[in-house]
Design a protein around this motif. Structure first.
Motif, PDB file in Angstrom:
ATOM      1  N   CYS A 180      -8.871   2.147  25.400  1.00 27.07           N
ATOM      2  CA  CYS A 180      -8.969   1.986  23.946  1.00 27.07           C
ATOM      3  C   CYS A 180      -7.739   2.543  23.245  1.00 27.07           C
ATOM      4  O   CYS A 180      -7.232   1.944  22.293  1.00 27.07           O
ATOM      5  CB  CYS A 180     -10.231   2.670  23.421  1.00 27.07           C
ATOM      6  SG  CYS A 180     -11.748   1.800  23.842  1.00 27.07           S
ATOM      7  N   SER A 191      -8.264  -4.856  11.904  1.00 29.82           N
ATOM      8  CA  SER A 191      -8.767  -4.776  13.268  1.00 29.82           C
ATOM      9  C   SER A 191      -9.665  -3.556  13.455  1.00 29.82           C
ATOM     10  O   SER A 191     -10.712  -3.633  14.115  1.00 29.82           O
ATOM     11  CB  SER A 191      -7.598  -4.745  14.258  1.00 29.82           C
ATOM     12  OG  SER A 191      -6.818  -5.921  14.141  1.00 29.82           O
ATOM     13  N   TYR A 220     -13.982  -3.420  14.127  1.00 33.21           N
ATOM     14  CA  TYR A 220     -14.796  -2.641  15.062  1.00 33.21           C
ATOM     15  C   TYR A 220     -15.861  -1.835  14.320  1.00 33.21           C
ATOM     16  O   TYR A 220     -17.027  -1.809  14.727  1.00 33.21           O
ATOM     17  CB  TYR A 220     -13.943  -1.696  15.911  1.00 33.21           C
ATOM     18  CG  TYR A 220     -14.825  -0.837  16.785  1.00 33.21           C
ATOM     19  CD1 TYR A 220     -15.353  -1.333  17.969  1.00 33.21           C
ATOM     20  CD2 TYR A 220     -15.201   0.448  16.385  1.00 33.21           C
ATOM     21  CE1 TYR A 220     -16.225  -0.578  18.737  1.00 33.21           C
ATOM     22  CE2 TYR A 220     -16.073   1.204  17.149  1.00 33.21           C
ATOM     23  CZ  TYR A 220     -16.576   0.688  18.330  1.00 33.21           C
ATOM     24  OH  TYR A 220     -17.452   1.435  19.069  1.00 33.21           O
ATOM     25  N   LEU A 267     -15.810  -4.054  23.096  1.00 34.70           N
ATOM     26  CA  LEU A 267     -15.758  -4.487  21.696  1.00 34.70           C
ATOM     27  C   LEU A 267     -14.530  -3.924  21.001  1.00 34.70           C
ATOM     28  O   LEU A 267     -13.862  -4.630  20.231  1.00 34.70           O
ATOM     29  CB  LEU A 267     -17.026  -4.048  20.965  1.00 34.70           C
ATOM     30  CG  LEU A 267     -17.096  -4.425  19.486  1.00 34.70           C
ATOM     31  CD1 LEU A 267     -17.030  -5.941  19.281  1.00 34.70           C
ATOM     32  CD2 LEU A 267     -18.369  -3.863  18.844  1.00 34.70           C
ATOM     33  N   TYR A 268     -14.205  -2.673  21.257  1.00 34.50           N
ATOM     34  CA  TYR A 268     -13.049  -2.052  20.601  1.00 34.50           C
ATOM     35  C   TYR A 268     -11.753  -2.759  20.999  1.00 34.50           C
ATOM     36  O   TYR A 268     -10.934  -3.101  20.139  1.00 34.50           O
ATOM     37  CB  TYR A 268     -12.975  -0.571  20.960  1.00 34.50           C
ATOM     38  CG  TYR A 268     -11.891   0.175  20.216  1.00 34.50           C
ATOM     39  CD1 TYR A 268     -12.136   0.744  18.970  1.00 34.50           C
ATOM     40  CD2 TYR A 268     -10.614   0.315  20.759  1.00 34.50           C
ATOM     41  CE1 TYR A 268     -11.141   1.426  18.281  1.00 34.50           C
ATOM     42  CE2 TYR A 268      -9.621   0.990  20.077  1.00 34.50           C
ATOM     43  CZ  TYR A 268      -9.890   1.544  18.836  1.00 34.50           C
ATOM     44  OH  TYR A 268      -8.893   2.208  18.155  1.00 34.50           O
ATOM     45  N   ALA A 305     -11.623  -6.106  19.375  1.00 32.24           N
ATOM     46  CA  ALA A 305     -11.338  -5.999  17.941  1.00 32.24           C
ATOM     47  C   ALA A 305      -9.863  -5.700  17.697  1.00 32.24           C
ATOM     48  O   ALA A 305      -9.246  -6.270  16.789  1.00 32.24           O
ATOM     49  CB  ALA A 305     -12.215  -4.915  17.316  1.00 32.24           C
ATOM     50  N   GLU A 330     -21.141  -8.729  22.146  1.00 31.44           N
ATOM     51  CA  GLU A 330     -19.854  -8.297  21.586  1.00 31.44           C
ATOM     52  C   GLU A 330     -19.246  -9.384  20.697  1.00 31.44           C
ATOM     53  O   GLU A 330     -18.741  -9.099  19.608  1.00 31.44           O
ATOM     54  CB  GLU A 330     -18.878  -7.905  22.709  1.00 31.44           C
ATOM     55  CG  GLU A 330     -19.252  -6.629  23.434  1.00 31.44           C
ATOM     56  CD  GLU A 330     -20.376  -6.823  24.451  1.00 31.44           C
ATOM     57  OE1 GLU A 330     -21.054  -5.832  24.775  1.00 31.44           O
ATOM     58  OE2 GLU A 330     -20.559  -7.972  24.935  1.00 31.44           O
ATOM     59  N   LEU A 386     -18.522  -9.341  16.686  1.00 31.52           N
ATOM     60  CA  LEU A 386     -17.184  -9.581  16.150  1.00 31.52           C
ATOM     61  C   LEU A 386     -17.182 -10.757  15.170  1.00 31.52           C
ATOM     62  O   LEU A 386     -16.418 -10.753  14.205  1.00 31.52           O
ATOM     63  CB  LEU A 386     -16.190  -9.822  17.292  1.00 31.52           C
ATOM     64  CG  LEU A 386     -14.706  -9.656  16.930  1.00 31.52           C
ATOM     65  CD1 LEU A 386     -14.409  -8.251  16.409  1.00 31.52           C
ATOM     66  CD2 LEU A 386     -13.820  -9.967  18.143  1.00 31.52           C
ATOM     67  N   SER A 424     -18.429  -9.112  11.958  1.00 30.16           N
ATOM     68  CA  SER A 424     -17.514  -8.163  11.318  1.00 30.16           C
ATOM     69  C   SER A 424     -16.260  -8.835  10.768  1.00 30.16           C
ATOM     70  O   SER A 424     -15.792  -8.485   9.677  1.00 30.16           O
ATOM     71  CB  SER A 424     -17.129  -7.055  12.298  1.00 30.16           C
ATOM     72  OG  SER A 424     -16.398  -7.539  13.399  1.00 30.16           O
TER      73      SER A 424
END
Length: 201
Positions: free
Chosen positions: A14, A33, A37, A56-57, A60, A122, A126, A129
């Motif tokens: 990450c 971005s 997340y 997911l991070y 994103a 995921e 996304l 979001s």
């Protein structure tokens, strides 16, 4: 709910994804971005959606990297280009092939109209979001205080104008792409009316 309730994964991978996004994305795109997340993690918490925070991070952080000039492709849509970058990034991070494919899938699918949560949580998150952050879709799905806190910490910095310019450029060069479809369907109007811009600049 506050930002303290949201888990920002602190794995080596990450941190590397944030480093890549920071090196290549504009400040507005980078903040977008990060918010992508945070909005996703908050929505997941509120609705009891289990997800892989690291996957997911990373997705994103890299989901719009296909819009930047260094990774822009003249032959495939930006989300597909970004998916390829994520695959290569995952290889460098030591991820197995299956996990690299998952990151690529999440990034490609974020431009779908909808992804069933049971099929791909995921990507489902996304989609939510990024639609919220770009087009202002379903802002009331998250608490107003949380939205204000996130926007104060990660301001929008003129994201709407910058993003629309990117999409118009993509549409002109790749008329069959999802970006072109978004332009034809009136994304400019949706961006211009995004209620998040009334909360944070």
């Amino acid at each position: 709910m506050t930002m303290d309730d949201l888990v920002m994964p602190e794995t080596r991978v990450c941190r590397a994804a944030l480093e890549v996004a920071s090196a290549y994305c504009s400040p507005a795109l980078l903040n977008h971005s990060v918010r992508a997340y945070l909005w996703a993690a908050a929505y997941a918490s509120l609705h009891g959606i289990a997800f892989d925070p690291e996957l997911l991070y990373v997705s994103a952080m890299l989901h719009d990297v296909g819009l930047v000039k260094e990774f822009d492709s003249h032959t495939v849509p930006f989300e597909e280009a970004g998916g390829h970058v994520a695959w290569v990034f995952g290889a460098g991070a030591g991820w197995p092939v299956e996990r690299r494919v998952r990151a690529s899938e999440v990034i490609v699918r974020h431009m779908w109209d909808d992804v069933p949560v049971e099929r791909d949580p995921e990507a489902h998150l996304l989609v939510f979001s990024t639609s919220l952050d770009i087009s202002g879709r379903r802002p009331d799905a998250l608490p107003a205080d949380l939205r204000a806190e996130v926007l104060e910490r990660y301001p929008r910095l003129g994201l709407g104008e910058e993003f629309l310019a990117c999409f118009r450029d993509q549409a002109e060069r790749k008329p069959d792409s999802s970006a072109a479809g978004a332009v034809r369907s009136g994304i400019a109007t949706r961006i211009g009316a995004n209620p998040l811009d009334a909360q944070g600049s």
